[in-house]
Motif scaffolding. Structure first.
Motif, short mmCIF file in Angstrom:
data_model
loop_
_atom_site.label_atom_id
_atom_site.label_comp_id
_atom_site.label_asym_id
_atom_site.label_seq_id
_atom_site.Cartn_x
_atom_site.Cartn_y
_atom_site.Cartn_z
N GLY A 718 53.30 142.44 104.16
CA GLY A 718 52.91 142.47 105.56
C GLY A 718 53.08 141.12 106.23
O GLY A 718 54.03 140.39 105.96
N VAL A 719 52.10 140.81 107.07
CA VAL A 719 52.21 139.59 107.87
C VAL A 719 52.31 138.34 106.98
O VAL A 719 52.92 137.34 107.37
N VAL A 756 52.20 144.39 114.08
CA VAL A 756 52.16 143.51 112.91
C VAL A 756 51.24 144.13 111.84
O VAL A 756 50.11 144.48 112.15
N PRO A 757 51.74 144.28 110.61
CA PRO A 757 50.91 144.92 109.57
C PRO A 757 50.05 143.93 108.78
O PRO A 757 50.35 142.74 108.71
N GLN A 758 48.98 144.46 108.21
CA GLN A 758 48.13 143.77 107.24
C GLN A 758 47.42 142.53 107.78
O GLN A 758 47.03 141.65 107.02
N GLU A 764 46.89 134.67 112.03
CA GLU A 764 48.15 135.28 111.57
C GLU A 764 48.92 135.86 112.75
O GLU A 764 50.12 135.68 112.88
N LEU A 765 48.16 136.55 113.59
CA LEU A 765 48.80 137.16 114.76
C LEU A 765 49.43 136.10 115.65
O LEU A 765 50.51 136.29 116.20
N LEU A 810 44.49 138.79 121.48
CA LEU A 810 45.94 138.64 121.41
C LEU A 810 46.67 139.98 121.33
O LEU A 810 47.77 140.15 121.85
N ALA A 811 46.03 140.92 120.64
CA ALA A 811 46.69 142.22 120.45
C ALA A 811 46.47 143.08 121.68
O ALA A 811 45.34 143.25 122.14
#
Ligand code: PEP
Ligand code: MG
Length: 931
Positions: A718-719, A756-758, A764-765, A810-811
């Motif tokens: 993932g990420v 974005v996964p995981q 991270e994002l 952010l998401a």
């Protein structure tokens, strides 16, 4: 204190209280109260059953029997007959009936009240000795098997012998003498098996029969059935017992018995559908012992009664506002209705009748949505035979339950279960089926019987399960013991493959290709009604243009999950992915990625084109990267084989000399071949192919070993991968945005979403968001066009739930990846749990469902609810969905509606189910309880 009332006459029972009176009992009361011709009777409630089963003392309570006796006295008054009367005897049936219909799963006894005296009286009254002994031998057998657990075979063997001795082919061919002989012989069987004679006291018969019916609630087949169909105590708890005056369809040629549906349960056509037998009793039809006639022939056989039957059909539908499945008996030209229940139909019939009944004003659109269990739509996924396939029909039976299936023949239910557990596809082939075969139905792809009509046990059960069934295929002779069947001169054994087509009734030898079903127009109408009601949107998980096209056809309003790793699987792409992984330098890696980019971009363009402006959520690469490389063990063995090959090539050059020593004659025989083989091998050696391959494989092996992880699902994926190898995500982001830009330039519409996964922390994002911003600016500059997109994240890690408020800064959207979130919440590894301990957990009731199939709303659901609340505190009205496998399941959907998700995203074939479930969730939201 007066004892609780547990016995209700058909005139007084509350027709709306199925929990208390059972479905059958409540309907008998309802029908009686609207004046339909129901023979008089009464119901003993489910409360009495639970009381009986829960009591430590054996037997029925005296207070219950008192109420039964008093109801019997009333019944005697109503009918003018007497139980045990040697002048005008009253006979009754004793039938089970729980709140939920469980066809054939519990016990029934007919003709109760017959004994030596009443039999004689009845002969005198009816002047029909044959009829009386027919009824009597049935009572002895039914009472023996149901109340005293005597095996049916014990009676069947005797009966077959009598028929044979008397040259009778069928039961009907036996005359009064033959049936009397059978009755006497059955009495002997009874006494031999139980040690006491058949009880002559009708009240003793009655008491035992009531107990047996109550006991059958906990019988194996009833318990299995409830488990398989998830019938919980809330839905049905205990069985009622219905005591009803007997009427006889076997009183001669002016009598008949039958089973009918108010509409065709296979197609939904608005016409009386069913079967009947002249001069027979009800169990003959249901058990499939004789093949009955189609109902339309009754118009000719009994022209006076047929219109009454038509009238009955309309009255039943007007009253119940539902298709009814009813049993009737005609006794000496008079029609009686013995029971009715909502018709079990396949999905096609449900849908057609829904649309018709709305058009006829019988139902409204909401009723139409609510009457179909969303899961039923899965039947539209049943394949049918490919019309272009060439296959010779081996035999034809009755088209009893539509759909086509192939499988290996098994001749009994236990074998079906064993074989299915070993992963084999089987077709259960039987003369007829009985309720005891139910586990064989679950295990089989389809059912084929040599006897019985479209309302036989096999047909009814198969239809309710949506499994293909061909019944009454009389061309088959089955030899159960030898495990073989002869069909039209061909002998088939257990394990031979056959194909059955339940839509036409055809049976084929071998496997015949099948095709996917098409949507019927009526379903589209129904789903549009559902979409108008539903609040949850239904999207699909699809990774290829083909799957996306299917999703759109099934009505998905977006792609909620496009797993980009699945786009690398084609043979021309995988080697480039491997090159990317094996690259020694950043430059080499970039080179491979540059070649992958056009593939991804083209796929995205195609997907955008198909979705035509609907959202497409593209998830960046998720699985651990070594998943794209071969397994280490595989490489080790390939390397060993290649080394062996090298040795073999060398050994081959010495082979002629060695052979010469051993067997010169043999050498002479093969010299020419050996010579040319050796030339070929030395050419191969000269090319040094094996060395090169061994070297490559060794490099690969080294890489595989260096990438190996102890727990890859919790490892470098993932990420985390996106941060350590930014160029991979950069390529994917560019492919999405360039595809969007090109589509827009070509005049198309797009709504791309990058997911974005995981993710477990906002940091991270942020990293990924930075690449996205950079690439976005670059693409807009290069293409000179504004490219809209959304940036969001999967929520599949517990920490992400806990940090939802921060992550939502952010998401722009979130999607619950409940496959991973379930693993993480339970700390169960899915791969290990599902085949190791989960089945046992379900069996023991430790977990009610497999949480990887149906969302665990108590645990994972709680986390989701908190996440939604916190995320939307930061970002009001945030788009939040679910894309784990559970998202296609109606119960999960109900919960998702409850916590106000924006959408569910499931596999394309489940989209119609999800659309209907989303509407049902809205319509039943007030009844939802979240404990
Ligand atoms: C999930 O975890 O629910 C999900 C959709 O991702 P995947 O199944 O690809 O891990
Ligand atoms: Mg996941």
């Amino acid at each position: 204190m007066a004892a609780k009332k547990v016995v209700f006459s058909f005139e007084e029972g509350d027709a709306s209280n199925k929990k208390l009176l059972g479905g059958k009992g409540a309907n008998l009361c309802g029908m009686t109260q609207i004046g339909l011709p129901v023979p008089p009777g009464f119901v003993i409630s489910t409360e009495a059953c639970l009381d009986y089963l829960g009591s430590k003392k054996k037997g029925l309570k005296a207070t219950v029997m008192e109420q039964v006796r008093s109801a019997m006295v009333d019944l005697e008054k109503k009918t003018g007959k007497g139980l045990g009367s040697a002048k005008n005897p009253l006979l009754v049936s004793v039938r089970s009936g729980a709140a939920m219909s469980m066809p054939g799963m519990m016990d029934t006894i007919l003709n109760l009240g017959l004994n030596e005296d009443t039999a004689k009286a009845l002969i005198k009254q009816t002047k029909n000795e044959r009829f009386v002994y027919d009824a009597y031998r049935r009572l002895v057998q039914l009472f023996g098997s149901v109340c005293m657990s005597i095996r049916d075979e014990a009676f069947d063997e005797v009966f077959s012998r009598i028929k044979k001795d008397r040259g009778a082919e069928t039961d009907i061919d036996l005359d009064a003498d033959g049936l009397k002989e059978a009755t006497d012989a059955f009495m002997e069987v009874f006494e031999k098996e139980t040690g006491s004679p058949f009880p002559q006291d009708p009240y003793m018969q009655l008491e035992k029969a009531i107990q047996a019916v109550f006991d059958s609630w906990m019988g194996k087949r009833a318990v299995d059935y409830r488990r398989e169909f998830n019938i919980t105590k809330d839905m049905a708890n205990g069985t009622a017992v219905n005591i009803c005056t007997m009427v006889f369809g076997n009183m001669g040629d002016d009598s008949a018995t039958g089973v009918a549906f108010t509409r065709n349960p296979g197609t939904g056509e608005n016409r009386l559908y069913g079967e009947y037998m002249i001069n027979a009793q009800g169990e003959d039809v249901v058990a499939g012992i004789r093949t009955p006639k189609p109902i339309r022939e009754l118009r000719r056989d009994m022209p006076k009664v047929y219109p009454e039957l038509e009238e009955l059909r309309h009255t039943l539908e007007d009253y119940y506002q539902e298709v009814q499945d009813f049993e009737f008996t005609i006794e000496k030209g008079k029609l009686y209705c013995l029971q009715t229940r909502n018709g079990k139909m396949n999905a096609a019939a449900f849908i057609r009748t829904s649309i018709d009944m709305v058009n006829e004003g019988l139902l409204n659109e909401v009723d139409a949505i609510l009457r179909i269990q969303p899961e039923m739509l899965a039947q539209f996924l049943h394949p049918s035979l490919d019309p272009n396939a060439k296959a010779d029909v081996l035999a034809q039976g009755l088209p009893a339950s539509p759909g086509a299936a192939s499988g290996r023949i098994v001749f009994d239910a236990d074998r079906a279960e064993i074989k299915a557990k070993l992963g084999e596809k089987v077709i259960l082939v039987r003369e007829e089926t009985k309720p005891d075969d139910i586990h064989g139905f679950f295990a089989s792809q389809g059912i084929l019987t040599s006897r019985g009509g479209k309302t036989s046990h096999a047909a009814v059960v198969a239809r309710s399960m949506g499994k293909p069934c061909v019944s009454g295929c009389e061309a088959i002779q089955i030899n159960q013991h030898a495990k073989e069947a002869v069909i039209s001169g061909v002998t088939l054994h257990e394990g031979d493959v056959i194909t059955i087509d339940g839509t036409t009734g055809n049976v084929f030898q071998g496997q015949v290709p099948t095709i996917e079903p098409e949507f019927v127009e009526d379903l589209l109408v129904l789903l549009e009604w559902a979409d108008d009601v539903a609040e949850l949107k239904v999207m699909a998980n699809a990774d290829t243009p083909e799957a996306v096209a299917k999703a759109r056809k099934y009505g998905a309003v977006g792609i909620g999950l496009c797993r980009t790793e699945r786009m690398f699987n084609q043979p021309e792409r995988l080697p480039i992915v491997q090159e990317m992984i094996l690259a020694d330098s950043g430059e080499e890696r970039k080179n491979a990625l540059d070649r992958l980019l056009p593939f991804q971009r083209e796929d995205f363009k195609e997907i955008f084109r198909i979705m035509d402006g609907l959202p497409v959520t593209v998830r960046l690469l998720d699985p651990p990267i070594h998943e794209f490389l071969p397994a280490a063990e595989e490489l080790v063995s390939e390397i060993e084989n290649l080394r062996e090959l090298r040795k073999t090539v060398e050994g081959m050059s010495a082979l002629p000399d060695t052979l010469k020593l051993l067997d010169p004659e043999l050498l002479n025989k093969y010299a020419a071949n050996l010579e040319s083989l050796n030339v070929g091998l030395s050419e191969l050696k000269g090319k040094h192919l094996a060395e090169e391959l061994v070297n490559n494989k060794e490099v690969m092996l080294q890489k595989v070993r260096s990438l190996a992880e102890t727990n890859p699902m919790l490892g470098h994926r993932g990420v985390r991968l996106g941060i350590t190898y930014p160029e991979i995500y950069a390529m994917q982001i560019r492919a999405v945005l360039e595809a969007a830009a090109e589509t827009l330039q070509e005049g198309g519409k797009v709504s791309p979403e990058i997911m974005v996964p995981q993710v477990c922390t906002q940091q991270e994002l942020k990293w990924v968001h930075r690449y996205v911003e950079e690439i976005h600016q670059d693409v807009e500059k290069t293409f000179k066009i504004k490219v809209p997109f959304k940036f969001g994240t999967m929520i599949e890690v517990v920490r992400a739930c806990m940090r939802a408020g921060r992550i939502a800064e952010l998401a722009e959207f979130m999607s619950f990846g409940t496959n991973d979130l379930t693993q993480a919440t339970f700390s169960f590894s899915r791969e290990d749990a599902e085949n190791k301990f989960l089945p046992l957990y379900n069996e023991r009731g430790i977990l009610q469902h497999n949480p990887f199939e149906i969302l665990d709303i108590k645990g994972v659901g709680r986390l989701m609810a908190i996440t939604v609340e916190w995320a939307r505190k930061t970002r009001k009205g945030m788009k939040i969905g679910i894309c784990g496998e559970q998202a296609g399941h109606p119960e999960t959907i109900r919960f998702c509606h409850h916590i106000d998700l924006s959408y569910v995203s499931c596999s394309p074939p489940r989209v119609p189910i999800a659309r209907l479930a989303a509407a049902t969730a809205k319509l039943t939201e007030k009844e939802f309880v979240w404990v």
